[in-house]
Design an enzyme around this catalytic site. Structure first.
Site, PDB file in Angstrom:
ATOM      1  N   HIS A 175       0.555  -4.229 -19.131  1.00  0.00           N
ATOM      2  CA  HIS A 175       1.395  -5.326 -18.592  1.00  0.00           C
ATOM      3  C   HIS A 175       2.603  -5.635 -19.481  1.00  0.00           C
ATOM      4  CE1 HIS A 175      -1.527  -5.939 -15.492  1.00  0.00           C
ATOM      5  NE2 HIS A 175      -2.478  -6.339 -16.310  1.00  0.00           N
ATOM      6  N   ASP A 211      -6.786   0.815 -14.031  1.00  0.00           N
ATOM      7  CA  ASP A 211      -7.120  -0.591 -14.237  1.00  0.00           C
ATOM      8  C   ASP A 211      -7.072  -1.317 -12.890  1.00  0.00           C
ATOM      9  OD1 ASP A 211      -7.058  -2.731 -16.774  1.00  0.00           O
ATOM     10  OD2 ASP A 211      -6.195  -3.570 -14.931  1.00  0.00           O
ATOM     11  N   HIS A 213      -5.769  -4.001 -12.182  1.00  0.00           N
ATOM     12  CA  HIS A 213      -4.483  -4.664 -11.972  1.00  0.00           C
ATOM     13  C   HIS A 213      -3.350  -3.655 -12.077  1.00  0.00           C
ATOM     14  CE1 HIS A 213      -7.333  -7.535 -13.886  1.00  0.00           C
ATOM     15  NE2 HIS A 213      -6.951  -8.297 -12.865  1.00  0.00           N
ATOM     16  N   ASP A 299     -11.990  -2.587 -15.450  1.00  0.00           N
ATOM     17  CA  ASP A 299     -12.203  -3.892 -14.817  1.00  0.00           C
ATOM     18  C   ASP A 299     -12.259  -3.806 -13.298  1.00  0.00           C
ATOM     19  OD1 ASP A 299      -9.503  -3.285 -14.773  1.00  0.00           O
ATOM     20  OD2 ASP A 299      -8.835  -5.191 -15.623  1.00  0.00           O
ATOM     21  N   TYR A 338     -13.931  -6.203 -18.962  1.00  0.00           N
ATOM     22  CA  TYR A 338     -14.270  -7.455 -19.640  1.00  0.00           C
ATOM     23  C   TYR A 338     -15.738  -7.842 -19.553  1.00  0.00           C
ATOM     24  CZ  TYR A 338      -9.266  -7.409 -19.362  1.00  0.00           C
ATOM     25  OH  TYR A 338      -7.955  -7.009 -19.463  1.00  0.00           O
TER      26      TYR A 338
HETATM   27  C1  SP5 Z   1      -5.141  -5.578 -19.054  1.00  0.00           C
HETATM   28  C2  SP5 Z   1      -5.675  -6.509 -18.040  1.00  0.00           C
HETATM   29  O1  SP5 Z   1      -6.663  -6.204 -17.376  1.00  0.00           O
HETATM   30  N1  SP5 Z   1      -5.105  -7.695 -17.919  1.00  0.00           N
HETATM   31  C3  SP5 Z   1      -5.634  -8.651 -17.019  1.00  0.00           C
HETATM   32  C4  SP5 Z   1      -4.548  -9.499 -16.505  1.00  0.00           C
HETATM   33  C5  SP5 Z   1      -5.025 -10.387 -15.413  1.00  0.00           C
HETATM   34  N2  SP5 Z   1      -5.573 -11.586 -15.927  1.00  0.00           N
HETATM   35  C6  SP5 Z   1      -5.542 -12.607 -14.948  1.00  0.00           C
HETATM   36  C7  SP5 Z   1      -6.394 -13.710 -15.428  1.00  0.00           C
HETATM   37  C8  SP5 Z   1      -6.488 -14.785 -14.412  1.00  0.00           C
HETATM   38  C9  SP5 Z   1      -7.312 -15.880 -14.958  1.00  0.00           C
HETATM   39  N3  SP5 Z   1      -8.686 -15.532 -15.124  1.00  0.00           N
HETATM   40  C10 SP5 Z   1      -9.460 -16.669 -15.299  1.00  0.00           C
HETATM   41  C11 SP5 Z   1     -10.831 -16.315 -15.730  1.00  0.00           C
HETATM   42  C12 SP5 Z   1     -11.396 -17.418 -16.550  1.00  0.00           C
HETATM   43  N4  SP5 Z   1     -11.696 -16.968 -17.850  1.00  0.00           N
HETATM   44 ZN    ZN Z   2      -6.816  -5.284 -15.628  1.00  0.00          ZN
END
Ligand code: SP5
Ligand code: ZN
Length: 360
Positions: A175, A211, A213, A299, A338
């Site tokens: 990202h 990934d 995302h 993920d 995660y």
């Molecule tokens: C590298 C990667 O996988 N980055 C992830 C980016 C997306 N993260 C979004 C998070 C949105 C909020 N999640 C809330 C979960 C509560 N801990």
């Molecule tokens: Zn991700």
């Protein structure tokens, strides 16, 4: 080596990558517990050691590689932001030890005026941070830098003839854009690996991003280039998922890079069958490149707290086989993933698929 016996893969890692501790991520204004933790490194290390792969500790790589994919101002900000914050009153005043952006000087604010960098670090941070989840604290720079070293060193092994190398990058990178950071990412490790392969003589490099995302940073870095192709399978941003504003199927590149970007968004709940069909499509698409970078986020797995995709460990193993079948020398770069209880097994499953013994 007997046919069918998994090849041992060099695993480039660094203890420095444990130094970044996100503690809290500010999400919708609330300090939530960060999921991109140092424990991820150890979960992956334990699984890959048990699988018999070869652990290689990274050494510092030349710093100028960073400037091949990032603006000098971003690198300088990441290098100094924690010190600048610590020199300010924030710890005594509000008990905040991490750099949290307070405003974002986007065109909504500057509106064509001749804006200049803010003097206060709490205001300047929003010039580079594009979200409030991705905080810089003590150790963040050292960890991000070490993760980048892992990617560059793994790509160097492949340039030197290794068929496959894995970089245990943490924090992740896909990202991170030329001039900004977010989505738990600071420096774009996969882009650095691709750049290193190009510099090592690969005329065209394909990046396949698994990934959950879309890797908006990697996509942005190479959007106008024909020499590095970027393909991603991910949860549909149009269904409300990160990175929200990009990652749609009609984004295919621009200028000389027209046609060298592919986005394959999938519906929430998608499992192995449709996900693997998309991976196979991307594997075919990059097969005529000279080298491959895999952005291995795990993920998309069904138990992961950060995405609604439903891929299994067998799905990841099969994805590894599909990308191995391209016959390309490959650098696998860790991105997200995660769910600590399954994280190491998912990465090991992918590598087992990609590293299968016997002739390539
Ligand atoms: C590298 C990667 O996988 N980055 C992830 C980016 C997306 N993260 C979004 C998070 C949105 C909020 N999640 C809330 C979960 C509560 N801990
Ligand atoms: Zn991700």
């Amino acid at each position: 080596m007997r046919a069918g016996e998994p090849r041992r893969v060099p695993v480039v890692w660094s203890p420095e990558t444990r130094r970044h501790d996100p503690r809290n991520e500010v999400w919708v204004g609330v300090a939530t517990i960060g999921t991109e933790t140092a424990a991820r490194v150890d979960a992956i290390l334990v699984a890959l050691r048990a699988a018999g792969h070869d652990l290689v500790e990274a050494t510092p790589q030349p710093a100028d590689a960073l400037l091949a994919v990032h603006d000098a101002e971003l690198v300088e900000h990441l290098r100094t932001a924690a010190e600048r914050w610590a020199a300010g009153p924030y710890a005594e005043l509000v008990g905040q030890e991490r750099v949290v952006p307070y405003l974002f000087p986007t065109p909504a604010m500057t509106a064509g005026l001749p804006a200049r960098p803010a003097v206060a670090i709490h205001a300047d941070a929003g010039r580079f941070a594009y979200d409030t989840m991705t905080l810089v604290g003590p150790g963040t720079w050292e960890a991000a830098r070490a993760a980048a070293d892992c990617a560059v060193q793994a790509a160097g092994l492949v340039t030197d003839g290794a068929p496959l190398a894995y970089a245990l990058c943490r924090p992740p990178g896909h990202h991170a854009t030329p001039s900004g950071f977010g989505g738990s990412c600071y420096l774009n490790n996969a882009a650095l690996a691709a750049h290193t392969l190009r510099a090592g003589g690969a005329a065209r490099v394909g990046i396949v991003d698994l990934d959950a995302h879309q890797g908006n940073g990697t996509a942005a870095i190479f959007y106008d280039r024909a020499d590095v192709c970027y393909g991603s399978v991910h949860v549909d941003p149009g269904a409300g998922w990160f990175p929200h504003v990009v990652g749609y199927a009609d984004e295919t590149g621009t200028g000389p890079g027209e046609g060298a970007t592919r986005n394959l968004p999938l519906a929430e709940g998608t499992g192995d069958e449709a996900w693997l069909a998309a991976v196979a499509d991307l594997a075919d698409w990059v097969a005529d490149c000279d080298a491959l970078v895999v952005s291995l986020g795990v993920d998309a797995a069904k138990d992961d707290p950060e995405s609604p995709l439903q891929v299994t460990a067998d799905g990841y193993r099969e994805a590894g086989r599909l990308l191995r079948a391209t016959g390309l020398p490959a650098v696998v770069v860790q991105e997200g993933g995660y769910h600590l209880p399954t994280l190491g097994g998912l990465v090991a499953a992918y590598l087992a698929g990609h590293a299968r013994g016997g002739p390539r």
